[in-house]
Design a protein around this motif. Sequence first.
Motif, PDB file in Angstrom:
ATOM      1  N   PHE A  38     -16.065  24.206 -22.434  1.00  0.00           N
ATOM      2  CA  PHE A  38     -15.651  25.594 -22.244  1.00  0.00           C
ATOM      3  C   PHE A  38     -16.377  26.213 -21.047  1.00  0.00           C
ATOM      4  O   PHE A  38     -15.778  26.928 -20.247  1.00  0.00           O
ATOM      5  CB  PHE A  38     -15.944  26.403 -23.510  1.00  0.00           C
ATOM      6  N   HIS A  67     -14.993  28.232 -17.860  1.00  0.00           N
ATOM      7  CA  HIS A  67     -15.471  29.588 -17.626  1.00  0.00           C
ATOM      8  C   HIS A  67     -16.011  29.732 -16.194  1.00  0.00           C
ATOM      9  O   HIS A  67     -15.728  30.710 -15.502  1.00  0.00           O
ATOM     10  CB  HIS A  67     -16.563  29.909 -18.648  1.00  0.00           C
ATOM     11  N   SER A  81      -9.701  29.714 -28.247  1.00  0.00           N
ATOM     12  CA  SER A  81     -10.797  30.670 -28.336  1.00  0.00           C
ATOM     13  C   SER A  81     -11.310  30.788 -29.775  1.00  0.00           C
ATOM     14  O   SER A  81     -12.506  30.948 -29.999  1.00  0.00           O
ATOM     15  CB  SER A  81     -10.395  32.034 -27.781  1.00  0.00           C
ATOM     16  N   LEU A 112     -13.500  28.027 -30.330  1.00  0.00           N
ATOM     17  CA  LEU A 112     -14.744  28.293 -29.618  1.00  0.00           C
ATOM     18  C   LEU A 112     -15.676  29.179 -30.444  1.00  0.00           C
ATOM     19  O   LEU A 112     -16.863  28.875 -30.598  1.00  0.00           O
ATOM     20  CB  LEU A 112     -14.400  28.977 -28.297  1.00  0.00           C
TER      21      LEU A 112
END
Lengths: 247, 221
Positions: free
Chosen positions: B21, B25, B60, B63
Amino acid sequence: MKLKLKIWRQLNANTPGKLVDYQLEGVEEDMSFLEMLDYLNEKLILSDERPVEFDHDCREGICGTCGLFINGRAHGPLAGTSTCQLHMRSFSDGDTIYIEPFRGGAFKVTRDLKIDRSAFDRIIMAGGFISTPVGDAPEANAIPITHDEAESAFDSAACIGCGACVATCKNGSAALFTSAKITHLAKLPQGKAEAQQRALGMIAQMDAEGFGHCSNTKACQVECPQEISVTNIDRMNWEFNKAKVLK
Amino acid sequence: MNTTLARKNLMALTGLFLCLFLVVHLVGNLQLLLPPEKAAVQFNLYSKFMTSNFFIKVISYLLYASIVLHAVYALVITVKNRQAACGGYAYDRRGTASPWYSRYMGILGTVILLFLVVHMKDFWFEYKFGSLPLDREGNKDLFSIVVESFGQLWYLGFYTVAFIALGYHLLHGVHSAFKTLGIYPRKLSNFLYYSGIGLTLILTVGFIVIPIFVFFKYHMP
Ligand code: HEM
Ligand code: FES
């Protein structure tokens, strides 16, 4: 040589212990560390004091019975050396030496520097063997693996089970010991058949005994008198995951 | 989750997922380096995409779950390890046998967690629930909020400290995760070890440099 010793004294598992100071004169640099303790004990006995009890057996670095925490390190300052193979020439006149028992996981002090390491035996009993009789050591060329594989199995088998890995681990983890035993047999054809149940059984016992998690700090391989590699732990994790998936 | 190895597997899998991730990002953040006009429009468009796309929504939630599981099990593991350590020694030089950051994963993780709380509050929460001004295109203007935040020196300092903590956490964490999963064959060990360090360097330097760049570009006369 003259030494100041700070030795852990404890009557039994149920009473608290403490460090006690001793002054010892006349130590020779050719004495082994354990002979130095014998020498101290002779003096203690002559003055009607209780001698310091410690674990030892072969005194030639092959049995894994000795194991003291010396000046903050498992088996003392030398690399790849068990306590019995450490000699007083590694110290200097006037030194202060801290001597404590191995601690961590299921290890319990039974008296002074002696500890109960039977948890290791129970881990072995949970699968660290081959159930069928496979006879004597076969003729080397008859084993269907390469020389390198046989050597690497032997590297794992070299673990003497002293517990320095547990003693030096910040988590009191027995991963290096358990993995060396699992890997040793997983690398040999004789051990393959039971590899899955062995890995699961020994790991379950390791956990049941109360040893901690492996954080891969690798301190264990640094302090191991047999220089057992942490790659054994990688292999144990692999065997565990394989067994879980295939089960 | 009743064995030490299973708990460590969870730490490793969630940790590696978080690393993946972070790469995404960082790539997204690179848009902040574009020329001002373009950066604003594109960053806000990107933010909208990241919060409205269905596929990314699913990811997400994974996550969030990973962060929570990783942090919860970090605590479980640390408490159990503390118990198993049996109190330690009167004279203790065990630290000489391992790098300090491999022994302080929990502390480093706590710094990261602290950062995550502040970071999520200031950007994620503001974006989702705050009343943001709109940019020319009619998208929520997260870009201005970000640029404004990075104008404060304490904020830059906080970010830098947090990412140095992340750097050390990953310096040990990435290769450790592969070892924990048992995917560390001798042939690949050098590759895994050094690519772990490479990834750590890219992430740490990348995340530290972008706020500093913004500070100098938008807040220096
Ligand atoms: C939420 C705050 C965090 C805490 C409290 C935390 C804590 C920890 C702890 C204590 C460990 C070591 C476990 C052990 O030594 O046995 C660990 C491992 C790890 N962490 Fe974190 N961490 C956090 C956030 C992160 C983030 C954001 C990432 C990734 C970007 C990450 C990646 C990893 C990795 C890859 C490992 C290695 C797993 C292994 O050793 O097998 N952690 N974390
Ligand atoms: S007494 Fe046997 S290894 Fe030291």
